[in-house]
Design an enzyme around this catalytic site. Structure first.
Site, PDB file in Angstrom:
ATOM      1  N   ASP A  36       3.814   9.676  -0.984  1.00 40.74           N
ATOM      2  CA  ASP A  36       2.623   8.945  -0.533  1.00 40.74           C
ATOM      3  C   ASP A  36       2.304   7.877  -1.570  1.00 40.74           C
ATOM      4  OD1 ASP A  36       0.327   8.253   0.870  1.00 40.74           O
ATOM      5  OD2 ASP A  36      -0.261  10.343   1.193  1.00 40.74           O
ATOM      6  N   HIS A  73       0.818  -1.222   0.000  1.00 45.55           N
ATOM      7  CA  HIS A  73       0.000   0.000   0.000  1.00 45.55           C
ATOM      8  C   HIS A  73       0.847   1.267   0.000  1.00 45.55           C
ATOM      9  CE1 HIS A  73      -4.032  -1.863   0.998  1.00 45.55           C
ATOM     10  NE2 HIS A  73      -3.204  -2.881   1.098  1.00 45.55           N
TER      11      HIS A  73
HETATM   12  C1  G6P Z   1      -0.780   3.405   6.100  1.00 47.70           C
HETATM   13  C2  G6P Z   1      -0.380   1.957   5.882  1.00 47.70           C
HETATM   14  C3  G6P Z   1      -1.321   1.013   6.586  1.00 47.70           C
HETATM   15  C4  G6P Z   1      -1.461   1.404   8.040  1.00 47.70           C
HETATM   16  C5  G6P Z   1      -1.945   2.858   8.139  1.00 47.70           C
HETATM   17  C6  G6P Z   1      -2.092   3.345   9.580  1.00 47.70           C
HETATM   18  O1  G6P Z   1      -1.932   3.683   5.395  1.00 47.70           O
HETATM   19  O2  G6P Z   1      -0.303   1.661   4.503  1.00 47.70           O
HETATM   20  O3  G6P Z   1      -0.838  -0.317   6.499  1.00 47.70           O
HETATM   21  O4  G6P Z   1      -2.344   0.536   8.717  1.00 47.70           O
HETATM   22  O5  G6P Z   1      -1.005   3.677   7.477  1.00 47.70           O
HETATM   23  O6  G6P Z   1      -0.933   3.146  10.294  1.00 47.70           O
HETATM   24  P1  G6P Z   1      -0.903   2.258  11.616  1.00 47.70           P
HETATM   25  O7  G6P Z   1       0.529   2.233  12.018  1.00 47.70           O
HETATM   26  O8  G6P Z   1      -1.778   2.968  12.602  1.00 47.70           O
HETATM   27  O9  G6P Z   1      -1.445   0.883  11.271  1.00 47.70           O
END
Ligand code: G6P
Length: 484
Positions: A371, A160
């Site tokens: 991003d 992602h």
């Molecule tokens: C990004 C990543 C996700 C992640 C999100 C939130 O979008 O691609 O995999 O879950 O950030 O970050 P966190 O550390 O809270 O999971």
């Protein structure tokens, strides 16, 4: 045993404490779960993920009609795997070293251990011949670990976030095992074509494999196996969000927001996790100077939502301090009694409130330094049902490849960013509509359901455009055909 297994770092539900001290689960609204829910239902799927805390591992359970398996993290794993290797090594490395990545062998060991736990859970849940779809940078070793236990399943991986250029990736002391982990997949999906190309280069340089177009071949005991790498730009549940934005409550709330601001001139909006990749400081600098120069008319307001994220990681604490100092300086210098140029909200909001903010903001500022995609840009576009509003968008987002109607900016160029904001604010209604219409067309036609079906079609080896998906023939707006 399930025919479809999603392996993601987080579960699509949040644990909530009940009044009686018990636990229940609330679905966390996200595009990914919306897109995968129908597939999960049809295929009797299961979702494996972390519940987001260091409480006991929930194991297999059912919540909101979804079969889920919760993987737990110990406090040490939370520190070394989640905060450490995921978010202080890989995250900055994969975002072009905006912050310096830290390399610690103990963190790597925790990454291997936790990836193994996810892989074991996936191998246990998968029915013979199942499809296993692994998500994101936190789980790059899982594809190969699953393959070692279950050579009968088809494995997809989707990243992602960006996959960096080799000169940057090469800094990683564990670059070879990471690439080998990913090569356990049959299909490795990325946001942009450039990310897929970077991955293929890493296969050549870090592992010494030959690549041919989008394909890599690896030697295995029974012969060779082919891995495809391609771009599948992710999207949002555009229709669902547009409906939310159309509801009376949300529209009423948007009017209330504007009224609460007094008599604002222009309303600008920023919505981000509080993350150094998002270019919040660059945006504030440009906006602060525009307020000082009075180039945005009388009493402009910037609503900046900065949702709390990874709060114990040092780089995030530093960023928060810097953002809050800058907001304080702008408000201190240019505010008046009853007027603050920046409304800073270090909070998370439910989807309805976000939709109301998207309706209230006439100019949306999305200025990341890097991003993978940026779904906020797409959410803004989906909410603007009346085709008004303007989007200022960083070139360094995946979304910039698709949203040609945006005012594209290099956020490092503060002068250029200021000019683009002024231009976006002063676009005539006809041009604004033309731009917004083009962006809405793209976002509605390429929604998250189409993204999921095109990835799964490609993973199952269906020819391009054979099923409902069909992203395969019309990749990102840059005109790239799939694959690569
Ligand atoms: C990004 C990543 C996700 C992640 C999100 C939130 O979008 O691609 O995999 O879950 O950030 O970050 P966190 O550390 O809270 O999971």
């Amino acid at each position: 045993m399930h025919d479809f297994v999603v392996v993601g770092s987080r579960l699509p539900v949040d644990r909530v404490e009940d009044a009686d001290g018990g636990t229940s689960w609330r679905t966390s609204p996200g595009g990914l779960v919306t897109a995968l829910e129908p597939v999960m239902r049809e295929a009797g799927g299961v979702w494996i993920g972390w519940s987001g805390d260091t409480g006991p591992a929930p194991g297999p359970f059912r919540a909101n009609d979804l079969d889920l398996v919760g993987v737990g993290l110990t406090p040490d794993q939370f520190r070394d795997y989640y905060e450490g290797f995921c978010n202080a090594t890989l995250w900055p490395l994969y975002h072009d070293v905006i912050a310096p990545p830290q390399f610690h062998r103990r963190w790597w060991d925790a990454y291997v251990t936790v990836n193994r736990r996810f892989a074991r859970a996936a191998a246990e849940q998968a029915a013979p011949g199942a499809t296993v779809w692994v998500h994101d940078y936190q789980l790059q070793l899982v594809p190969q670990m699953v393959r070692e236990q279950r050579s009968d399943v088809r494995i997809g991986f989707f990243n992602h976030i960006p996959f960096p250029g080799y000169e940057i990736f090469a800094q990683l002391p564990w670059r070879r095992p990471v690439v080998e982990g990913l090569l356990g997949a049959d299909l490795a999906g990325f946001q942009r074509r450039a990310d897929a190309t970077n991955f293929l280069r890493a296969c050549r340089r870090a592992v010494g494999l030959a690549t041919r177009g989008p394909a890599v071949r690896v030697a295995e005991p029974g012969g060779t196996r082919k891995i495809q790498a391609a771009a599948f730009p992710i999207s949002i549940d555009a229709k669902g969000l547009a409906e939310t934005a159309r509801s009376d409550d949300v529209r009423k709330r948007a009017v209330e927001v504007r009224e609460a601001l007094g008599e604002p001139g222009l309303v600008l909006l920023g919505v981000d996790r509080l993350d150094y990749t998002k270019g919040i400081l660059h945006r504030l600098r440009a906006y602060g100077e525009l307020v000082a120069d009075e180039r945005l008319g009388r009493r402009p307001v910037l609503i900046q939502v900065a949702s709390p994220s990874r709060e114990r990681v040092e780089a995030y604490q530093t960023l928060r301090d810097e953002v809050e100092v800058m907001v304080g300086r702008i408000n201190g210098a240019y505010g008046e009694v009853g007027y603050a140029p920046v409304h800073y909200l270090h909070q998370s909001f439910p989807r309805e409130e976000m939709a109301a903010l998207y309706l209230a903001g006439e100019v949306m500022l999305v200025t990341p330094l890097r991003d993978g995609m940026n779904l906020v840009a797409k959410e803004y576009v989906a909410c603007r049902n009346d085709e008004t509003g303007a989007l200022v968008l960083s070139e360094f987002t995946g979304a910039a490849d698709e949203l040609a109607g945006a005012f594209l900016v290099n956020p490092h160029d503060i002068g250029g960013l200021k000019d683009a904001i002024v231009r976006a604010a002063n676009t005539g209604p006809a041009e604004a509509r033309r731009r917004m219409r083009a962006m809405r067309k793209r976002v509605f036609e390429h929604d998250v359901a189409r993204w999921a079906s095109s990835f799964l079609d490609a993973l199952s080896g269906k020819p391009a455009g054979s099923a409902a998906g069909g992203l395969l023939t019309s990749d990102a707006g840059s005109g790239d055909a799939w694959p690569l």
